[in-house]
Enzyme design. Structure first.
Site, PDB file in Angstrom:
ATOM      1  N   THR A  60     -15.460   2.454  -5.731  1.00  0.00           N
ATOM      2  CA  THR A  60     -14.611   1.347  -6.190  1.00  0.00           C
ATOM      3  C   THR A  60     -14.420   1.462  -7.703  1.00  0.00           C
ATOM      4  OG1 THR A  60     -16.539  -0.069  -6.446  1.00  0.00           O
ATOM      5  CG2 THR A  60     -15.347  -0.230  -4.374  1.00  0.00           C
ATOM      6  N   GLY A  87       2.685   1.447  -8.586  1.00  0.00           N
ATOM      7  CA  GLY A  87       3.633   1.054  -9.624  1.00  0.00           C
ATOM      8  C   GLY A  87       4.158  -0.350  -9.368  1.00  0.00           C
ATOM      9  N   SER A  88       4.337  -0.693  -8.101  1.00  0.00           N
ATOM     10  CA  SER A  88       4.789  -2.049  -7.761  1.00  0.00           C
ATOM     11  C   SER A  88       3.765  -3.068  -8.231  1.00  0.00           C
ATOM     12  CB  SER A  88       4.963  -2.186  -6.240  1.00  0.00           C
ATOM     13  OG  SER A  88       5.862  -1.227  -5.766  1.00  0.00           O
ATOM     14  N   TRP A 120      14.886  -0.649  -8.530  1.00  0.00           N
ATOM     15  CA  TRP A 120      14.080  -0.586  -7.322  1.00  0.00           C
ATOM     16  C   TRP A 120      13.735  -2.001  -6.874  1.00  0.00           C
ATOM     17  CZ3 TRP A 120      13.497   2.473  -3.562  1.00  0.00           C
ATOM     18  CH2 TRP A 120      12.386   2.417  -2.713  1.00  0.00           C
ATOM     19  N   GLU A 194       9.677   5.575 -12.565  1.00  0.00           N
ATOM     20  CA  GLU A 194      10.195   6.901 -12.208  1.00  0.00           C
ATOM     21  C   GLU A 194      10.510   7.698 -13.469  1.00  0.00           C
ATOM     22  OE1 GLU A 194      13.292   5.301  -9.634  1.00  0.00           O
ATOM     23  OE2 GLU A 194      14.801   5.849 -11.132  1.00  0.00           O
ATOM     24  N   HIS A 220       5.863  11.253  -7.220  1.00  0.00           N
ATOM     25  CA  HIS A 220       6.261  11.096  -8.625  1.00  0.00           C
ATOM     26  C   HIS A 220       5.800  12.279  -9.494  1.00  0.00           C
ATOM     27  CE1 HIS A 220       7.639   6.688  -8.494  1.00  0.00           C
ATOM     28  NE2 HIS A 220       7.754   7.235  -7.314  1.00  0.00           N
ATOM     29  N   HIS A 247      -8.868 -10.825  -9.227  1.00  0.00           N
ATOM     30  CA  HIS A 247      -9.393 -12.130  -8.793  1.00  0.00           C
ATOM     31  C   HIS A 247      -9.421 -13.236  -9.844  1.00  0.00           C
ATOM     32  CE1 HIS A 247     -11.221 -10.004  -5.236  1.00  0.00           C
ATOM     33  NE2 HIS A 247     -11.275  -9.032  -6.119  1.00  0.00           N
ATOM     34  N   ARG A 251     -14.948 -10.047 -15.131  1.00  0.00           N
ATOM     35  CA  ARG A 251     -15.806  -8.865 -15.006  1.00  0.00           C
ATOM     36  C   ARG A 251     -15.283  -7.641 -15.744  1.00  0.00           C
ATOM     37  NH1 ARG A 251     -18.423  -7.484  -9.169  1.00  0.00           N
ATOM     38  NH2 ARG A 251     -19.764  -9.242  -9.631  1.00  0.00           N
ATOM     39  N   ASN A 278      -5.760  -8.956  -6.248  1.00  0.00           N
ATOM     40  CA  ASN A 278      -6.580  -7.754  -6.254  1.00  0.00           C
ATOM     41  C   ASN A 278      -5.638  -6.559  -6.255  1.00  0.00           C
ATOM     42  OD1 ASN A 278      -8.211  -5.612  -6.027  1.00  0.00           O
ATOM     43  ND2 ASN A 278      -9.359  -6.341  -4.261  1.00  0.00           N
TER      44      ASN A 278
HETATM   45  C1  LIG Z   1      11.952   1.988 -10.794  1.00  0.00           C
HETATM   46  C2  LIG Z   1      10.774   1.853  -9.871  1.00  0.00           C
HETATM   47  N1  LIG Z   1       9.972   0.774  -9.986  1.00  0.00           N
HETATM   48  C3  LIG Z   1       8.901   0.610  -9.193  1.00  0.00           C
HETATM   49  C4  LIG Z   1       8.576   1.530  -8.234  1.00  0.00           C
HETATM   50  C5  LIG Z   1       7.393   1.296  -7.360  1.00  0.00           C
HETATM   51  O1  LIG Z   1       6.373   2.226  -7.526  1.00  0.00           O
HETATM   52  P1  LIG Z   1       5.294   2.421  -6.347  1.00  0.00           P
HETATM   53  O2  LIG Z   1       5.965   3.199  -5.270  1.00  0.00           O
HETATM   54  O3  LIG Z   1       4.171   3.166  -6.987  1.00  0.00           O
HETATM   55  O4  LIG Z   1       4.885   1.078  -5.885  1.00  0.00           O
HETATM   56  C6  LIG Z   1       9.386   2.657  -8.057  1.00  0.00           C
HETATM   57  C7  LIG Z   1       9.056   3.633  -7.017  1.00  0.00           C
HETATM   58  O5  LIG Z   1       9.535   4.712  -6.940  1.00  0.00           O
HETATM   59  C8  LIG Z   1      10.522   2.817  -8.895  1.00  0.00           C
HETATM   60  O6  LIG Z   1      11.338   3.874  -8.758  1.00  0.00           O
END
Ligand SMILES: Cc1ncc(COP(=O)(O)O)c(C=O)c1O
Length: 429
Positions: A60, A87-88, A120, A194, A220, A247, A251, A278
């Site tokens: 972890t 990335g999201s 995206w 990206e 990527h 959370h 920590r 998380n």
């Molecule tokens: C512009 C952009 N933002 C966010 C993301 C999300 O990244 P992840 O797939 O790691 O969640 C992407 C994914 O390709 C992206 O192209």
């Protein structure tokens, strides 16, 4: 009697033997031609780094993640890096921190954030998820990136921020964007998921506002399988993101003592000072990132060389296609190679992509197309500015094929040859 260390080394050796001395072989094979959108950037070293975490049971988020965050931040010149599980998640964390009541000069519910239509899904969703309103503006048709003039037009009384996307790794027009943000006191968030390895005027993308984000997803520029990172030079903001990432806990923060002193009545191991998620990565991801990072520059260089080759090779078909223009002062990191079929071309983009797909060349649309046209957005409060025609033109008329570290001269020649074969089959050349 074998020791733990010698047994581990035997496992690592087996992995090296399995993967081959030079890693997996994805070089182009003319007898079985295939050009995928992506091939893995990892091989024995990364697998062994992850395996070591498993074998030592340190799995972890811990020392490896911290080490990777520091290595990544210092490689590009940030003070702080916070690794995430995607990335999201990095985008969610960045926006959630800006919308948190503990954030200095943060967003308030209902504030508007300007985003490019060509983006995206999870560029835009965190804005909605954090109670903010996306304002969607068109792109510059040459670079595929948010048009700074459209940002200016979109600003209203509730506008508080701009979230930009360097599309496919093409840096945005940062001089103009920073200028508009300064003049209107707008927070700048850079979704560089990206665009790893891209620079503008010698500065890495992601370094122009309070926070930038990157993705290490499998396809990527470098990978930790899933993974992402938030980067910032603002210590307080990094501490807030560390709290929200896990959370609402203290920590992970660097200055824990401050919180312990404020709340001596609560067990310091379980002290929650904010809401949170998380979004933590695993230690395996941190370990893989440490192995991948030194290889990144060579991967990006291959993409740049390929893109220059495709530009030269396909320029002769300028009656039918045009290409993404590299932003002046920018160094593009070429997430793929996009091609836009001209409106006047005597064929449809799907006819071309079908022909390429039949020849085992994978293709895809450019990001999520014009995000304002995706059904999800219709359920949520948002504003669009103008007709977004350039983003729609990319959605309807453009596609990309793979341009990555494993695309070699054979693969490039094959792709260009198949495009030529298609044009010839139509009697166009
Ligand atoms: C512009 C952009 N933002 C966010 C993301 C999300 O990244 P992840 O797939 O790691 O969640 C992407 C994914 O390709 C992206 O192209």
């Amino acid at each position: 009697m074998p020791t733990e260390a010698s047994l581990r080394e035997a496992v690592f050796k087996s992995v090296r033997d399995y993967c081959g001395a030079g890693g997996f072989d994805f070089s182009f094979n003319p007898d079985k031609p295939i050009v995928r959108l992506h091939e893995p950037t990892f091989a024995a070293d990364e697998i062994n780094a992850a395996l070591e975490c498993m074998l030592t049971t340190r799995v972890t988020m811990g020392a490896k993640v911290r080490e990777f965050e520091k290595a990544f931040a210092s490689h590009f010149g940030w003070r702080h890096g916070l690794m995430n599980n995607s990335g999201s998640s990095a985008n969610l964390l960045a926006v959630a921190a800006l919308a948190n009541p503990a954030c200095r000069d943060g967003f308030k519910p209902g504030d508007e954030i300007i985003v490019p239509a060509l983006s995206w899904s999870t560029t835009v969703w965190p804005i909605i998820q954090c109670g903010l309103v996306p304002v969607i503006v068109d792109i510059d048709p040459a670079t595929f990136n948010i048009d700074p003039n459209e940002i200016e037009k979109a600003i209203g009384p509730r506008t508080r921020g701009v979230m930009i996307v360097p599309v496919y790794g093409n840096p945005c027009a940062m001089d103009a964007i920073v200028d508009v943000c300064k003049r209107h006191n707008l927070e700048l968030i850079e979704d560089c998921c990206e665009a790893l390895g891209a620079y503008y005027d010698g500065k890495p993308v992601g370094k122009f506002g309070r926070v930038g984000t990157f993705s290490f997803y499998y396809s990527h520029h470098m990978t930790t399988l899933e993974g992402g990172i938030c980067v910032t030079d603002d210590f307080d903001f990094s501490e807030l993101m560390r709290i929200l990432r896990a959370h609402g806990w203290v920590r992970e923060v660097e200055d824990q003592q401050k919180w312990f002193d404020e709340h001596p009545e609560i067990d310091r191991r379980f002290l929650f000072v904010n809401v949170g998620y998380n979004l933590r990565p695993t230690e395996l991801q941190g370990a893989m990132g440490l192995v991948q990072l030194p290889k990144l520059a060579s991967y990006v260089e291959r993409r740049r060389q390929n893109a220059a080759w495709f530009r030269r090779e396909l320029a002769q078909y300028g009656d039918f296609f045009d290409f993404q223009e590299e932003t002046p002062k920018g160094l593009h990191s070429w997430f793929g190679f996009p091609i836009r079929v001209k409106a006047a071309a005597p064929f449809k983009v799907v006819e071309l992509t079908k022909s390429l797909n039949e020849a085992n060349i994978e293709t895809r649309p450019i990001i999520a197309g014009n995000i304002a046209r995706q059904p999800a957005l219709k359920m949520y409060d948002h504003r669009t500015v103008g007709d977004l025609k350039h983003s729609s033109a990319v959605m309807e008329g453009a596609f990309s094929f793979g341009n990555h570290q494993a695309v070699d001269a054979g693969a490039r020649t094959y792709v260009a040859g198949q495009i030529r074969t298609f044009l010839r089959s139509r009697g166009l050349i």
